[in-house]
Design a protein around this motif. Structure first.
Motif, mmCIF file in Angstrom:
data_model
loop_
_atom_site.group_PDB
_atom_site.id
_atom_site.type_symbol
_atom_site.label_atom_id
_atom_site.label_comp_id
_atom_site.label_asym_id
_atom_site.label_seq_id
_atom_site.Cartn_x
_atom_site.Cartn_y
_atom_site.Cartn_z
ATOM 1 N N SER A 242 0.758 -1.125 0.181
ATOM 2 C CA SER A 242 -0.116 -0.003 0.116
ATOM 3 C C SER A 242 0.812 1.336 -0.029
ATOM 4 N N VAL A 243 0.381 2.147 -0.734
ATOM 5 C CA VAL A 243 1.327 3.574 -0.687
ATOM 6 C C VAL A 243 0.473 4.589 -0.456
ATOM 7 N N SER A 244 0.755 5.760 -0.038
ATOM 8 C CA SER A 244 -0.042 6.904 0.323
ATOM 9 C C SER A 244 -0.583 7.539 -0.863
ATOM 10 N N TYR A 245 -1.896 8.003 -0.742
ATOM 11 C CA TYR A 245 -2.665 8.759 -1.775
ATOM 12 C C TYR A 245 -1.771 9.871 -2.415
ATOM 13 N N SER A 246 -0.828 10.520 -1.824
ATOM 14 C CA SER A 246 -0.153 11.507 -2.391
ATOM 15 C C SER A 246 1.002 11.112 -3.124
ATOM 16 N N ILE A 288 -3.648 3.514 -1.198
ATOM 17 C CA ILE A 288 -3.853 2.864 -2.311
ATOM 18 C C ILE A 288 -3.391 1.398 -2.203
ATOM 19 N N ASN A 289 -4.080 0.510 -2.457
ATOM 20 C CA ASN A 289 -3.506 -1.255 -2.245
ATOM 21 C C ASN A 289 -3.289 -1.746 -3.310
ATOM 22 N N PHE A 290 -2.056 -2.408 -3.560
ATOM 23 C CA PHE A 290 -1.798 -3.126 -4.831
ATOM 24 C C PHE A 290 -1.138 -4.455 -4.378
ATOM 25 N N HIS A 291 -0.994 -5.355 -5.376
ATOM 26 C CA HIS A 291 -0.200 -6.570 -5.086
ATOM 27 C C HIS A 291 0.682 -6.617 -5.979
ATOM 28 N N VAL A 292 2.024 -7.087 -5.568
ATOM 29 C CA VAL A 292 3.113 -7.430 -6.447
ATOM 30 C C VAL A 292 3.361 -9.018 -6.878
ATOM 31 N N VAL A 293 3.548 -9.238 -7.772
ATOM 32 C CA VAL A 293 3.422 -10.732 -8.179
ATOM 33 C C VAL A 293 5.022 -11.295 -8.644
ATOM 34 N N LEU A 294 5.541 -12.177 -7.691
ATOM 35 C CA LEU A 294 6.913 -12.639 -8.289
ATOM 36 C C LEU A 294 6.534 -14.303 -8.462
ATOM 37 N N LYS A 314 11.122 -1.781 1.032
ATOM 38 C CA LYS A 314 11.167 -0.751 2.087
ATOM 39 C C LYS A 314 12.102 0.230 2.077
ATOM 40 N N LYS A 315 13.553 -0.184 1.654
ATOM 41 C CA LYS A 315 14.624 0.592 1.387
ATOM 42 C C LYS A 315 14.423 1.412 0.406
ATOM 43 N N ALA A 316 14.052 0.908 -0.798
ATOM 44 C CA ALA A 316 13.836 1.876 -1.973
ATOM 45 C C ALA A 316 12.756 2.516 -1.876
ATOM 46 N N TYR A 317 11.749 2.445 -1.169
ATOM 47 C CA TYR A 317 10.526 3.250 -1.048
ATOM 48 C C TYR A 317 11.218 4.651 0.094
ATOM 49 N N LYS A 318 11.933 4.225 0.896
ATOM 50 C CA LYS A 318 12.201 5.399 2.080
ATOM 51 C C LYS A 318 13.245 6.221 1.315
ATOM 52 N N GLU A 319 14.221 5.888 0.105
ATOM 53 C CA GLU A 319 15.324 6.639 -0.407
ATOM 54 C C GLU A 319 14.519 7.316 -1.610
ATOM 55 N N GLU A 323 5.764 7.046 0.506
ATOM 56 C CA GLU A 323 5.160 6.712 1.904
ATOM 57 C C GLU A 323 4.432 5.179 1.784
ATOM 58 N N ILE A 324 4.683 4.374 2.810
ATOM 59 C CA ILE A 324 3.862 3.078 3.106
ATOM 60 C C ILE A 324 3.129 3.327 4.301
ATOM 61 N N PRO A 325 1.804 3.810 4.128
ATOM 62 C CA PRO A 325 0.749 4.152 5.099
ATOM 63 C C PRO A 325 0.575 3.195 6.180
ATOM 64 N N TYR A 326 0.226 3.640 7.356
ATOM 65 C CA TYR A 326 -0.386 2.921 8.141
ATOM 66 C C TYR A 326 -1.643 3.391 8.702
ATOM 67 N N PRO A 327 -2.642 2.617 9.498
ATOM 68 C CA PRO A 327 -3.955 3.322 9.936
ATOM 69 C C PRO A 327 -3.873 4.327 10.655
ATOM 70 N N THR A 328 -4.589 5.325 10.145
ATOM 71 C CA THR A 328 -4.465 6.715 10.998
ATOM 72 C C THR A 328 -6.095 7.026 11.185
ATOM 73 N N ARG A 329 -6.490 7.962 12.501
ATOM 74 C CA ARG A 329 -7.610 8.429 12.333
ATOM 75 C C ARG A 329 -7.839 9.928 12.662
ATOM 76 N N LYS A 330 -8.678 10.658 12.136
ATOM 77 C CA LYS A 330 -8.666 12.107 12.299
ATOM 78 C C LYS A 330 -9.966 12.336 13.068
ATOM 79 N N ILE A 331 -9.720 12.845 14.118
ATOM 80 C CA ILE A 331 -10.787 13.183 15.303
ATOM 81 C C ILE A 331 -11.124 14.802 14.890
ATOM 82 N N TYR A 332 -12.516 14.981 14.834
ATOM 83 C CA TYR A 332 -12.838 16.311 14.660
ATOM 84 C C TYR A 332 -13.489 16.820 15.977
ATOM 85 N N ILE A 333 -13.296 17.785 16.645
ATOM 86 C CA ILE A 333 -14.099 18.268 17.656
ATOM 87 C C ILE A 333 -14.936 19.423 17.502
#
Length: 338
Positions: A242-246, A288-294, A314-319, A323-333
Protein backbone atom coordinates in the motif's frame (compact mmCIF):
# COMPACT_ATOMS: atom_id res chain seq x y z
CA UNK A 1 23.92 -98.84 17.00
CA UNK A 2 21.84 -95.70 17.18
CA UNK A 3 24.90 -93.68 18.20
CA UNK A 4 26.86 -95.04 15.25
CA UNK A 5 24.08 -94.11 12.80
CA UNK A 6 23.88 -90.65 14.31
CA UNK A 7 27.64 -90.12 13.96
CA UNK A 8 27.59 -91.37 10.38
CA UNK A 9 24.70 -89.06 9.42
CA UNK A 10 26.50 -86.16 11.13
CA UNK A 11 29.67 -86.93 9.18
CA UNK A 12 27.76 -86.96 5.88
CA UNK A 13 26.13 -83.66 6.84
CA UNK A 14 29.47 -81.98 7.60
CA UNK A 15 31.15 -83.37 4.48
CA UNK A 16 28.35 -81.98 2.30
CA UNK A 17 28.20 -78.69 4.23
CA UNK A 18 31.87 -77.67 3.85
CA UNK A 19 32.02 -77.46 0.02
CA UNK A 20 28.69 -75.65 -0.04
CA UNK A 21 30.01 -73.04 2.41
CA UNK A 22 33.12 -72.62 0.25
CA UNK A 23 30.92 -72.20 -2.82
CA UNK A 24 28.80 -69.62 -0.98
CA UNK A 25 31.86 -67.62 0.02
CA UNK A 26 33.14 -67.69 -3.57
CA UNK A 27 29.82 -66.46 -4.95
CA UNK A 28 29.56 -63.67 -2.36
CA UNK A 29 33.09 -62.51 -3.17
CA UNK A 30 32.18 -62.58 -6.86
CA UNK A 31 29.10 -60.43 -6.19
CA UNK A 32 31.26 -57.89 -4.34
CA UNK A 33 33.41 -57.40 -7.45
CA UNK A 34 30.42 -56.76 -9.68
CA UNK A 35 28.82 -53.28 -10.04
CA UNK A 36 27.21 -52.61 -6.68
CA UNK A 37 24.18 -50.72 -7.94
CA UNK A 38 22.19 -53.88 -8.53
CA UNK A 39 24.35 -56.69 -7.19
CA UNK A 40 24.88 -54.87 -3.89
CA UNK A 41 21.17 -55.25 -3.22
CA UNK A 42 21.30 -58.96 -4.11
CA UNK A 43 24.33 -59.42 -1.84
CA UNK A 44 22.63 -57.73 1.10
CA UNK A 45 19.41 -59.71 0.79
CA UNK A 46 21.03 -63.09 0.02
CA UNK A 47 23.41 -63.30 3.00
CA UNK A 48 21.07 -64.93 5.52
CA UNK A 49 18.86 -66.98 3.13
CA UNK A 50 21.95 -68.47 1.49
CA UNK A 51 23.04 -69.93 4.83
CA UNK A 52 19.60 -71.45 5.31
CA UNK A 53 19.67 -72.95 1.81
CA UNK A 54 23.08 -74.51 2.44
CA UNK A 55 21.96 -76.09 5.70
CA UNK A 56 18.77 -77.43 4.12
CA UNK A 57 20.69 -78.73 1.10
CA UNK A 58 23.17 -80.52 3.37
CA UNK A 59 20.33 -82.08 5.34
CA UNK A 60 18.67 -83.16 2.11
CA UNK A 61 21.89 -84.75 0.85
CA UNK A 62 22.30 -86.51 4.18
CA UNK A 63 18.78 -87.84 3.81
CA UNK A 64 19.50 -89.16 0.32
CA UNK A 65 23.00 -90.53 1.01
CA UNK A 66 22.16 -92.36 4.24
CA UNK A 67 19.44 -94.95 3.49
CA UNK A 68 18.66 -96.09 7.09
CA UNK A 69 17.80 -92.56 8.03
CA UNK A 70 15.76 -92.11 4.86
CA UNK A 71 13.72 -95.24 5.50
CA UNK A 72 12.55 -94.12 8.94
CA UNK A 73 11.82 -90.44 8.42
CA UNK A 74 12.61 -89.84 4.76
CA UNK A 75 9.23 -88.94 3.27
CA UNK A 76 8.24 -86.54 5.99
CA UNK A 77 11.62 -84.79 6.23
CA UNK A 78 11.97 -84.48 2.48
CA UNK A 79 8.67 -82.66 2.26
CA UNK A 80 9.61 -80.47 5.21
CA UNK A 81 12.97 -79.53 3.68
CA UNK A 82 11.50 -78.69 0.27
CA UNK A 83 8.67 -76.73 1.92
CA UNK A 84 11.21 -74.65 3.85
CA UNK A 85 13.16 -74.01 0.66
CA UNK A 86 10.01 -72.87 -1.15
CA UNK A 87 9.11 -70.51 1.71
CA UNK A 88 12.62 -69.09 1.98
CA UNK A 89 12.85 -68.58 -1.79
CA UNK A 90 9.47 -66.84 -1.71
CA UNK A 91 10.58 -64.42 1.02
CA UNK A 92 13.91 -63.88 -0.74
CA UNK A 93 12.34 -62.96 -4.06
CA UNK A 94 9.68 -60.84 -2.34
CA UNK A 95 12.36 -58.75 -0.64
CA UNK A 96 14.59 -58.73 -3.74
CA UNK A 97 11.90 -57.58 -6.18
CA UNK A 98 10.70 -54.92 -3.72
CA UNK A 99 14.21 -53.52 -3.17
CA UNK A 100 15.09 -53.61 -6.87
CA UNK A 101 11.83 -51.80 -7.63
CA UNK A 102 12.67 -49.19 -4.98
CA UNK A 103 16.19 -48.81 -6.43
CA UNK A 104 14.91 -48.52 -10.01
CA UNK A 105 12.39 -45.84 -9.07
CA UNK A 106 15.00 -43.81 -7.18
CA UNK A 107 17.44 -43.90 -10.12
CA UNK A 108 15.03 -42.95 -12.89
CA UNK A 109 12.67 -40.12 -13.66
CA UNK A 110 9.79 -42.57 -13.97
CA UNK A 111 6.55 -41.06 -12.69
CA UNK A 112 5.81 -43.80 -10.20
CA UNK A 113 4.58 -43.43 -6.65
CA UNK A 114 7.50 -43.77 -4.23
CA UNK A 115 5.38 -44.99 -1.35
CA UNK A 116 5.54 -47.87 1.11
CA UNK A 117 2.18 -49.31 0.02
CA UNK A 118 3.49 -50.17 -3.46
CA UNK A 119 6.40 -52.19 -2.09
CA UNK A 120 4.11 -53.84 0.46
CA UNK A 121 1.71 -54.93 -2.28
CA UNK A 122 4.61 -56.25 -4.36
CA UNK A 123 5.78 -58.42 -1.47
CA UNK A 124 2.22 -59.57 -0.74
CA UNK A 125 1.58 -60.76 -4.31
CA UNK A 126 4.85 -62.71 -4.46
CA UNK A 127 4.15 -64.32 -1.10
CA UNK A 128 0.66 -65.37 -2.28
CA UNK A 129 2.23 -67.02 -5.35
CA UNK A 130 4.73 -68.79 -3.09
CA UNK A 131 1.98 -70.08 -0.81
CA UNK A 132 0.04 -71.39 -3.81
CA UNK A 133 3.21 -73.14 -5.06
CA UNK A 134 3.75 -74.70 -1.62
CA UNK A 135 0.16 -75.93 -1.46
CA UNK A 136 0.48 -77.50 -4.90
CA UNK A 137 3.68 -79.26 -3.82
CA UNK A 138 1.98 -80.63 -0.68
CA UNK A 139 -0.89 -81.94 -2.78
CA UNK A 140 -3.49 -79.60 -1.35
CA UNK A 141 -5.96 -78.45 -4.06
CA UNK A 142 -5.48 -74.75 -4.70
CA UNK A 143 -9.22 -74.29 -5.22
CA UNK A 144 -9.74 -75.07 -1.53
CA UNK A 145 -7.23 -72.38 -0.60
CA UNK A 146 -8.89 -69.85 -2.89
CA UNK A 147 -12.34 -70.70 -1.47
CA UNK A 148 -11.09 -70.41 2.10
CA UNK A 149 -9.34 -67.18 1.24
CA UNK A 150 -12.53 -65.77 -0.25
CA UNK A 151 -14.67 -66.68 2.76
CA UNK A 152 -12.03 -65.38 5.14
CA UNK A 153 -11.68 -62.22 3.10
CA UNK A 154 -15.42 -61.57 3.33
CA UNK A 155 -15.39 -62.01 7.11
CA UNK A 156 -12.33 -59.79 7.47
CA UNK A 157 -13.82 -57.10 5.25
CA UNK A 158 -16.92 -56.91 7.43
CA UNK A 159 -14.85 -56.72 10.61
CA UNK A 160 -12.28 -54.25 9.29
CA UNK A 161 -14.36 -51.80 7.27
CA UNK A 162 -12.43 -48.78 8.52
CA UNK A 163 -9.05 -50.36 7.83
CA UNK A 164 -10.07 -51.45 4.34
CA UNK A 165 -11.49 -47.99 3.67
CA UNK A 166 -8.09 -46.50 4.45
CA UNK A 167 -6.36 -49.15 2.35
CA UNK A 168 -8.42 -48.57 -0.80
CA UNK A 169 -8.31 -44.82 -0.25
CA UNK A 170 -4.52 -45.10 -0.26
CA UNK A 171 -4.68 -46.99 -3.56
CA UNK A 172 -6.97 -44.27 -4.92
CA UNK A 173 -4.52 -41.54 -3.89
CA UNK A 174 -1.64 -43.36 -5.58
CA UNK A 175 -3.56 -44.19 -8.76
CA UNK A 176 -4.87 -40.65 -9.26
CA UNK A 177 -1.39 -39.09 -8.72
CA UNK A 178 -3.04 -35.92 -7.53
CA UNK A 179 -0.97 -36.22 -4.34
CA UNK A 180 2.50 -37.75 -4.49
CA UNK A 181 5.42 -38.17 -2.16
CA UNK A 182 7.41 -34.92 -2.06
CA UNK A 183 4.45 -32.65 -2.85
CA UNK A 184 3.80 -29.60 -0.69
CA UNK A 185 0.12 -29.64 0.28
CA UNK A 186 -2.21 -27.64 2.50
CA UNK A 187 -5.22 -29.25 4.15
CA UNK A 188 -8.57 -27.61 4.68
CA UNK A 189 -7.87 -27.37 8.42
CA UNK A 190 -4.79 -25.24 7.71
CA UNK A 191 -2.12 -27.91 8.22
CA UNK A 192 0.64 -27.58 5.63
CA UNK A 193 3.69 -29.70 4.82
CA UNK A 194 5.44 -32.12 2.50
CA UNK A 195 4.05 -35.58 1.80
CA UNK A 196 6.61 -37.96 3.30
CA UNK A 197 4.90 -41.30 2.70
CA UNK A 198 1.59 -42.87 1.69
CA UNK A 199 1.19 -46.13 3.58
CA UNK A 200 -1.61 -48.68 3.43
CA UNK A 201 -3.34 -46.98 6.38
CA UNK A 202 -2.42 -43.29 6.37
CA UNK A 203 -0.53 -40.47 4.73
CA UNK A 204 2.38 -38.88 6.59
CA UNK A 205 2.99 -35.16 6.13
CA UNK A 206 6.16 -33.48 7.42
CA UNK A 207 5.50 -29.91 8.51
CA UNK A 208 8.03 -27.12 8.12
CA UNK A 209 8.85 -27.29 11.83
CA UNK A 210 9.85 -30.95 11.42
CA UNK A 211 6.79 -32.45 13.11
CA UNK A 212 4.75 -35.13 11.38
CA UNK A 213 1.02 -35.05 10.71
CA UNK A 214 -0.52 -38.50 10.22
CA UNK A 215 -3.80 -38.48 8.30
CA UNK A 216 -6.00 -41.54 7.65
CA UNK A 217 -6.23 -42.07 3.91
CA UNK A 218 -10.05 -42.10 3.96
CA UNK A 219 -10.12 -38.63 5.53
CA UNK A 220 -7.56 -37.28 3.08
CA UNK A 221 -9.57 -38.51 0.10
CA UNK A 222 -12.66 -36.67 1.37
CA UNK A 223 -10.80 -33.44 2.23
CA UNK A 224 -10.20 -30.29 0.24
CA UNK A 225 -6.45 -30.16 -0.39
CA UNK A 226 -4.27 -27.52 -2.04
CA UNK A 227 -1.31 -29.09 -3.84
CA UNK A 228 1.38 -26.50 -4.51
CA UNK A 229 3.27 -28.87 -6.83
CA UNK A 230 0.38 -29.47 -9.21
CA UNK A 231 0.19 -28.95 -12.11
CA UNK A 232 3.74 -27.55 -11.85
CA UNK A 233 6.17 -26.85 -9.02
CA UNK A 234 6.51 -23.21 -10.10
CA UNK A 235 4.44 -20.93 -7.91
CA UNK A 236 3.51 -17.26 -7.79
CA UNK A 237 4.35 -15.21 -4.71
CA UNK A 238 1.84 -12.42 -4.10
CA UNK A 239 2.97 -9.62 -1.81
CA UNK A 240 0.31 -7.06 -0.76
CA UNK A 241 1.47 -3.44 -0.48
CA UNK A 242 0.00 0.00 0.00
CA UNK A 243 1.20 3.55 -0.76
CA UNK A 244 -0.03 6.93 0.25
CA UNK A 245 -2.68 8.78 -1.76
CA UNK A 246 -0.19 11.57 -2.32
CA UNK A 247 2.37 9.37 -4.11
CA UNK A 248 2.78 9.24 -7.89
CA UNK A 249 1.45 5.84 -8.94
CA UNK A 250 3.52 5.74 -12.12
CA UNK A 251 6.68 6.26 -10.09
CA UNK A 252 5.55 3.68 -7.56
CA UNK A 253 4.95 1.12 -10.29
CA UNK A 254 8.30 1.77 -12.01
CA UNK A 255 10.32 1.54 -8.79
CA UNK A 256 8.44 -1.52 -7.51
CA UNK A 257 8.98 -3.43 -10.74
CA UNK A 258 12.66 -2.52 -10.74
CA UNK A 259 13.14 -3.95 -7.23
CA UNK A 260 11.02 -7.01 -8.04
CA UNK A 261 13.10 -7.70 -11.15
CA UNK A 262 16.32 -7.48 -9.13
CA UNK A 263 14.91 -9.99 -6.65
CA UNK A 264 13.88 -12.35 -9.45
CA UNK A 265 17.37 -12.30 -10.95
CA UNK A 266 19.50 -12.42 -7.77
CA UNK A 267 17.72 -14.48 -5.11
CA UNK A 268 18.18 -18.26 -5.18
CA UNK A 269 14.96 -20.08 -5.96
CA UNK A 270 13.34 -17.18 -7.84
CA UNK A 271 12.53 -17.66 -11.52
CA UNK A 272 15.02 -15.40 -13.35
CA UNK A 273 12.98 -15.51 -16.57
CA UNK A 274 9.74 -14.33 -14.99
CA UNK A 275 8.61 -10.74 -15.51
CA UNK A 276 7.10 -9.50 -12.23
CA UNK A 277 4.06 -7.25 -12.36
CA UNK A 278 1.83 -5.22 -10.06
CA UNK A 279 -1.91 -4.71 -10.00
CA UNK A 280 -3.65 -1.94 -8.11
CA UNK A 281 -6.59 -3.45 -6.27
CA UNK A 282 -8.49 -0.91 -4.16
CA UNK A 283 -8.68 2.45 -2.42
CA UNK A 284 -7.94 1.60 1.19
CA UNK A 285 -8.65 3.50 4.37
CA UNK A 286 -5.09 4.80 4.57
CA UNK A 287 -3.73 4.43 1.04
CA UNK A 288 -3.95 2.76 -2.34
CA UNK A 289 -3.60 -1.02 -2.16
CA UNK A 290 -1.91 -3.20 -4.76
CA UNK A 291 -0.32 -6.62 -5.19
CA UNK A 292 3.17 -7.43 -6.45
CA UNK A 293 3.43 -10.81 -8.19
CA UNK A 294 6.74 -12.68 -8.25
CA UNK A 295 7.47 -16.31 -9.08
CA UNK A 296 9.57 -19.08 -7.53
CA UNK A 297 10.74 -22.35 -9.05
CA UNK A 298 9.50 -24.28 -6.01
CA UNK A 299 7.08 -23.31 -3.21
CA UNK A 300 9.88 -23.92 -0.69
CA UNK A 301 11.56 -20.68 -1.85
CA UNK A 302 8.54 -18.42 -1.43
CA UNK A 303 9.56 -17.32 2.07
CA UNK A 304 13.12 -16.29 1.19
CA UNK A 305 11.97 -14.45 -1.95
CA UNK A 306 9.26 -12.58 -0.01
CA UNK A 307 11.80 -11.82 2.73
CA UNK A 308 14.31 -10.19 0.35
CA UNK A 309 11.65 -8.31 -1.57
CA UNK A 310 10.13 -6.72 1.53
CA UNK A 311 13.55 -5.63 2.79
CA UNK A 312 14.55 -4.11 -0.55
CA UNK A 313 11.24 -2.44 -1.31
CA UNK A 314 11.13 -0.71 2.07
CA UNK A 315 14.64 0.63 1.54
CA UNK A 316 13.85 1.77 -2.00
CA UNK A 317 10.63 3.52 -0.95
CA UNK A 318 12.44 5.32 1.86
CA UNK A 319 15.19 6.55 -0.49
CA UNK A 320 12.64 7.83 -3.04
CA UNK A 321 10.32 9.38 -0.45
CA UNK A 322 7.42 7.02 -1.12
CA UNK A 323 5.26 6.56 1.94
CA UNK A 324 3.99 3.20 3.13
CA UNK A 325 0.90 4.29 5.12
CA UNK A 326 -0.31 2.84 8.35
CA UNK A 327 -3.84 3.14 9.82
CA UNK A 328 -4.60 6.65 11.09
CA UNK A 329 -7.68 8.35 12.50
CA UNK A 330 -8.69 11.98 12.32
CA UNK A 331 -10.77 13.28 15.21
CA UNK A 332 -12.87 16.37 14.63
CA UNK A 333 -13.94 18.24 17.77
CA UNK A 334 -16.93 20.46 17.32
CA UNK A 335 -17.11 23.70 19.33
CA UNK A 336 -20.88 23.93 19.02
CA UNK A 337 -22.62 24.52 22.30
CA UNK A 338 -19.58 26.04 23.97
Amino acid sequence: MVGKELLLSLAIFIISLIPLLILRKFLLELLKKLPQEHFGIVLQIARFPSLLWIVLTSLYLTLKLYPPFAISQGAFLEKAFISLIILSLTLFFANLVSELLRFYISKTSLKFPRTGIIFWLTKFLIIILGVITLLSFLGIPVIHFVTTLGIGGLAISLALQGTLSNFFSGLNIIASRQIEVGDLIKLENGEEGYVQDITWMNTVIRKRDGNAVIIPNSRLVNSVVINYHKPTSESNVIVPLSVSYSDDLEKVEELTLKVAKEVQESVDGADPNFEPFIRYTSFGDSGINFHVVLRVLDPEFQFIVRHHFIKRIKKAYKEEGIEIPYPTRKIYISDEGT
